[in-house]
Design a protein around this motif. Structure first.
Motif, PDB file in Angstrom:
ATOM      1  N   GLN A 223       0.821  -1.207   0.000  1.00 17.71           N
ATOM      2  CA  GLN A 223       0.000   0.000   0.000  1.00 17.71           C
ATOM      3  C   GLN A 223       0.857   1.259   0.000  1.00 17.71           C
ATOM      4  O   GLN A 223       1.963   1.277   0.548  1.00 17.71           O
ATOM      5  N   ALA A 224       0.306   2.326  -0.587  1.00 11.95           N
ATOM      6  CA  ALA A 224       1.036   3.595  -0.647  1.00 11.95           C
ATOM      7  C   ALA A 224       1.297   4.151   0.752  1.00 11.95           C
ATOM      8  O   ALA A 224       2.352   4.742   0.997  1.00 11.95           O
ATOM      9  N   ASN A 225       0.353   3.960   1.675  1.00  8.42           N
ATOM     10  CA  ASN A 225       0.544   4.476   3.031  1.00  8.42           C
ATOM     11  C   ASN A 225       1.821   3.952   3.667  1.00  8.42           C
ATOM     12  O   ASN A 225       2.527   4.679   4.373  1.00  8.42           O
ATOM     13  N   PHE A 226       2.124   2.681   3.443  1.00  8.38           N
ATOM     14  CA  PHE A 226       3.336   2.086   4.015  1.00  8.38           C
ATOM     15  C   PHE A 226       4.580   2.828   3.554  1.00  8.38           C
ATOM     16  O   PHE A 226       5.437   3.219   4.352  1.00  8.38           O
ATOM     17  N   TRP A 227       4.672   3.074   2.268  1.00  9.03           N
ATOM     18  CA  TRP A 227       5.887   3.691   1.720  1.00  9.03           C
ATOM     19  C   TRP A 227       5.952   5.184   2.020  1.00  9.03           C
ATOM     20  O   TRP A 227       7.039   5.738   2.200  1.00  9.03           O
TER      21      TRP A 227
ATOM     22  N   ALA B 173       9.063   6.658   4.142  1.00 13.72           N
ATOM     23  CA  ALA B 173       9.888   7.758   3.629  1.00 13.72           C
ATOM     24  C   ALA B 173       9.899   8.941   4.592  1.00 13.72           C
ATOM     25  O   ALA B 173      10.957   9.497   4.913  1.00 13.72           O
ATOM     26  N   ALA B 174       8.722   9.330   5.074  1.00 15.29           N
ATOM     27  CA  ALA B 174       8.631  10.502   5.946  1.00 15.29           C
ATOM     28  C   ALA B 174       9.396  10.293   7.242  1.00 15.29           C
ATOM     29  O   ALA B 174      10.190  11.147   7.665  1.00 15.29           O
ATOM     30  N   PHE B 175       9.186   9.155   7.887  1.00 15.88           N
ATOM     31  CA  PHE B 175       9.823   8.932   9.183  1.00 15.88           C
ATOM     32  C   PHE B 175      11.304   8.590   9.046  1.00 15.88           C
ATOM     33  O   PHE B 175      12.086   8.839   9.965  1.00 15.88           O
ATOM     34  N   SER B 176      11.708   8.044   7.922  1.00 16.02           N
ATOM     35  CA  SER B 176      13.144   7.840   7.691  1.00 16.02           C
ATOM     36  C   SER B 176      13.865   9.179   7.643  1.00 16.02           C
ATOM     37  O   SER B 176      14.936   9.349   8.233  1.00 16.02           O
TER      38      SER B 176
ATOM     39  N   ALA C 114       5.815  17.263   4.304  1.00  9.76           N
ATOM     40  CA  ALA C 114       5.026  17.245   3.069  1.00  9.76           C
ATOM     41  C   ALA C 114       4.599  15.827   2.705  1.00  9.76           C
ATOM     42  O   ALA C 114       3.475  15.601   2.235  1.00  9.76           O
ATOM     43  N   ILE C 115       5.469  14.856   2.942  1.00 10.67           N
ATOM     44  CA  ILE C 115       5.158  13.467   2.592  1.00 10.67           C
ATOM     45  C   ILE C 115       4.080  12.900   3.505  1.00 10.67           C
ATOM     46  O   ILE C 115       3.132  12.252   3.057  1.00 10.67           O
TER      47      ILE C 115
END
Length: 408
Positions: free
Chosen positions: A234-238, A242-245, A386-387
């Protein structure tokens, strides 16, 4: 006759255990590392090798998180945390006896990384997410406040131990303290699921006496739980990964190098460690104050500009990184497979920190200033904001439950 006082919902004891584990794990692994950084650098050949050691720890933890997440979903947090507390204590005792860089790396990659993963966010946030649905955000917020508490306690404590006894004895003392602080509450209070005690999440009526609305709420939460392999696509996972990384890489770089930066500028180590602890304290205090200010605005205002201020203030207050990550994970994917899904996402976050920390040292060494580092962290944080705004959550549980019990 006086009515008997209501018993405390056992979920709040789960929150207490999670708070303690977050405090010990983050305080000893994250905040105290900044205190040990300088003496370890003197013992093992400079800042770069020691910073690489922290990256080794993070890379190893990324691998362990996949296994730990599955273990938590299958067996619960309790056995995982018991093993983790013992293994981490052994790891700290081993660190007190290392005499080579290779031995330092092996200890960090082995027992320290494994023990830290087993008493860290994965098992604790998974446990809290299982015990709460409606009040999950509040419960996770209280539990993850232990992260700031760990900085308040263990950064100054580690500095005093290192100053008084040297870094080797300091590691040994912290190892013993870790086991003594973590094991008793885990053994006494940690339980896998409310159903094991005949309860429902949030302290709702016991399952046998639960109302149809309460049962519908739990059923809805179970039905919407997403399996790990589905969440991974799912898009939510990625988007969340990305945001939290990005934001966690910046957070790790700033906090781990904060004490060396201040010492390089001529401040005593005792003062630098107090600043590190005060950073954690202020993180908690500012969130609490902003939360209060946001509630006051919501309570008293009817104007759109002030309501916008409420959204910013209260959103920031509830949006500490750890709390936000745990809350979004539960809201997006449900509670049944929280551990496995968080375990799949954790490697991305951990690897980002493992890359960000040595990159910070590289930039500092090649530019002679922390300015470029701080500028990079600022940009990364804005990009993460933003992400994360693109994450799409399912509908709220309460209306769904209500619609099921009160059909039109």
């Amino acid at each position: 006759m006086k009515a008997c006082p209501a018993r405390i919902f056992h979920g709040w004891w789960i929150v207490l255990v999670a708070f303690i584990c977050h405090a010990v794990n983050t305080g000893m692994i994250f905040y105290a590392w900044g205190v040990f950084f300088r003496p370890l650098a003197e013992a093992f050949g400079g800042h770069a090798p020691v910073a690489s050691g922290f990256s080794v720890l993070q890379f190893a933890a990324a691998g362990y998180s996949l296994l730990v997440g599955r273990a938590v979903d299958r067996h619960g947090a309790r056995p995982v945390e018991i093993v983790g507390a013992l293994v981490l204590a052994v790891g700290f005792l081993m660190l007190s006896r290392v005499h080579s860089l290779a031995a330092l790396y092996l200890c960090l990659a082995g027992p320290v990384a494994l023990g830290s993963t087993c008493i860290g966010p994965l098992p604790n946030n998974s446990a809290v997410a299982r015990w709460f649905v409606r009040r999950r955000g509040q419960a996770l917020g209280i539990a993850t406040a232990g992260i700031s508490a760990g900085g308040i306690v263990f950064a100054p404590l580690a500095e005093r131990l290192v100053t008084a006894f040297g870094w080797r004895h300091a590691f040994a003392v912290l190892g013993v303290l870790e086991a003594l602080i973590v094991l008793p509450p885990v053994l006494l209070f940690m339980r896998r699921d409310p159903a094991d005690l005949g309860l429902l999440p949030d302290g709702l009526a016991a399952a046998a006496q639960a109302s149809p609305a309460d049962l519908a709420l739990v059923e809805r939460e179970i039905e919407r739980s997403v399996r790990p392999e589905v969440a991974f696509r799912q898009a939510n996972f990625w988007l969340m990964a990305a945001a939290f990384s990005l934001t966690m890489a910046g957070l790790a770089s700033v906090l781990l190098y904060q004490m060396p930066l201040l010492v390089d500028r001529g401040l005593p180590e005792s003062v630098a460690s107090l600043v590190l602890g005060a950073t954690a304290a202020m993180g908690a205090a500012v969130c609490f104050c902003l939360q209060s200010a946001g509630v006051l605005l919501l309570w008293t205002t009817r104007s759109m500009p002030l309501l916008a201020c409420y959204v910013v203030l209260y959103g920031y207050a509830m949006g500490g990184n750890a709390t936000l990550f745990a809350s979004l994970n539960g809201a997006a994917f449900g509670r049944l497979h929280y551990g496995a899904i968080a375990g799949r996402m954790s490697p991305f976050l951990v690897l980002a920190q493992a890359i960000g920390v040595p990159a910070t040292g590289y930039l500092r060494d090649h530019t002679g200033s922390f300015g470029p580092v701080l500028a990079t962290v600022t940009v990364a944080s804005l990009l993460a904001a933003a992400i994360v705004l693109r994450v799409r959550l399912p509908g709220r549980l309460q209306p769904a439950a209500a619609s099921r019990t009160n059909p039109r």
